[in-house]
Scaffold this active site. Structure first.
Site, PDB file in Angstrom:
ATOM      1  N   HIS A 176      30.451  72.808  37.486  1.00  0.00           N
ATOM      2  CA  HIS A 176      31.160  71.721  38.155  1.00  0.00           C
ATOM      3  C   HIS A 176      31.617  72.081  39.563  1.00  0.00           C
ATOM      4  O   HIS A 176      31.516  71.250  40.473  1.00  0.00           O
ATOM      5  CB  HIS A 176      32.366  71.298  37.317  1.00  0.00           C
ATOM      6  CG  HIS A 176      33.195  70.226  37.936  1.00  0.00           C
ATOM      7  ND1 HIS A 176      32.714  68.952  38.189  1.00  0.00           N
ATOM      8  CD2 HIS A 176      34.482  70.235  38.379  1.00  0.00           C
ATOM      9  CE1 HIS A 176      33.662  68.218  38.753  1.00  0.00           C
ATOM     10  NE2 HIS A 176      34.745  68.975  38.873  1.00  0.00           N
ATOM     11  N   ASP A 221      34.473  65.843  43.381  1.00  0.00           N
ATOM     12  CA  ASP A 221      35.414  65.519  42.323  1.00  0.00           C
ATOM     13  C   ASP A 221      36.425  64.483  42.843  1.00  0.00           C
ATOM     14  O   ASP A 221      36.015  63.429  43.340  1.00  0.00           O
ATOM     15  CB  ASP A 221      36.076  66.825  41.842  1.00  0.00           C
ATOM     16  CG  ASP A 221      37.000  66.665  40.657  1.00  0.00           C
ATOM     17  OD1 ASP A 221      36.499  66.537  39.530  1.00  0.00           O
ATOM     18  OD2 ASP A 221      38.228  66.695  40.858  1.00  0.00           O
TER      19      ASP A 221
END
Length: 285
Positions: free
Chosen positions: A266, A104
């Site tokens: 995620h 990320d």
């Protein structure tokens, strides 16, 4: 968490890092994303400690690492600045060369590390990310619908701090069962700290300014990554929906790139630490 690892605060001159490190073998630094801290790696790092010296810092501005001074151009929170600080941290720990994996927002720091410090980075692993410049150049209505928070965080007309700090639990969520109780507690401590929330938003503001400019300058100059690269993306996230084949995006930035999807949401390090650790071990081996 992190049995056998040492937790300490390391002052590199510009930044004081909270960092956990342990294991033996070639050095590997793991960089978390937003809004996590280094404890997101709690079930990955120990799986690698028999083969690597694993270093897990809180990124500058995040968790309990120190908060860079806010600047008008947001450059103190840029990925170029963060990369410089990570190099200083690794040198402090005795590592002139190392592999890096970032997730990320940490993936953008990892990318900038490999671009700006090719003499230091031996291999690069990107988790759920494409270069910031690529993401913004390709942004369309679908991107804006799914990743609208980039622009909410990045603008200053109505700063997001007020909205988030009014109820951090409602904004950030977080499931202690899915995350692990200790990791979840560390995450909560971070998102309930207004200074940390501000620093995390400055990270995004830097993304729309100096980070994009750095990526665009590299692309215009034809600069590419010098080290081998692995790109992993979460099968239940939106990388493939946004970019088709994410590897194709990275082939514009690296000659030696491979990758595949990992079965997870995620937060890959928390959702599927076993497969993630196995992929890192095989690539970095």
């Amino acid at each position: 968490m992190f049995e056998g690892f040492e937790l300490e605060n390391v002052d590199t001159g510009e930044v004081t890092f909270r960092v956990r490190h342990g294991g033996s073998g070639p050095p590997l630094v793991l960089l978390h994303g937003h809004p996590r801290t280094h404890t997101t790696w709690h079930d990955v790092a120990p799986r690698l400690a028999d083969a690597f010296t694993v270093v897990c810092p809180d990124l500058p501005g995040y968790g309990q690492s120190s908060k860079p001074e806010t600047t008008e151009d947001h450059s103190a929170h840029s990925k170029r600045a963060m990369a410089r600080h990570i190099v200083a941290l690794m040198r402090h720990l005795g590592h002139e060369q190392f592999a890096v994996a970032g997730h990320d927002r940490g993936s953008y720091v990892a990318h900038r590390l490999a671009m700006d410090h090719p003499e230091a980075v031996t291999k690069l692993v990107i988790l759920d990310g494409v270069p910031i410049g690529e993401a913004l150049a390709r942004a369309d209505a679908d991107f804006a619908r799914k990743w609208w928070h980039w622009f909410f965080f990045g603008q200053l007309a109505k700063p997001a701090e007020r909205v988030i700090n009014a109820d951090p639990d409602a904004w950030y969520g977080g499931d202690p069962e899915a995350m692990g109780a200790e990791n979840h507690a560390d995450f909560l401590r971070a998102v309930h700290d207004p200074e940390t929330v501000h620093a995390m938003l400055e990270d995004y503001r830097a993304g729309l300014g100096p980070d994009r400019e750095a990526d665009d300058a590299d692309k215009a100059a034809g600069r590419k990554l010098a080290c081998p690269m692995l790109m992993l993306w979460s099968s239940r996230d939106d990388m493939a929906e946004l970019y088709g084949d994410p590897i194709a995006v990275w082939r514009e930035w690296a000659d030696d790139v491979r990758g595949f999807a990992v079965e997870s949401g995620h937060h890959m390090a928390e959702d599927n630490p076993a497969d993630l650790a196995a992929a890192l071990r095989e690539f970095l081996g």
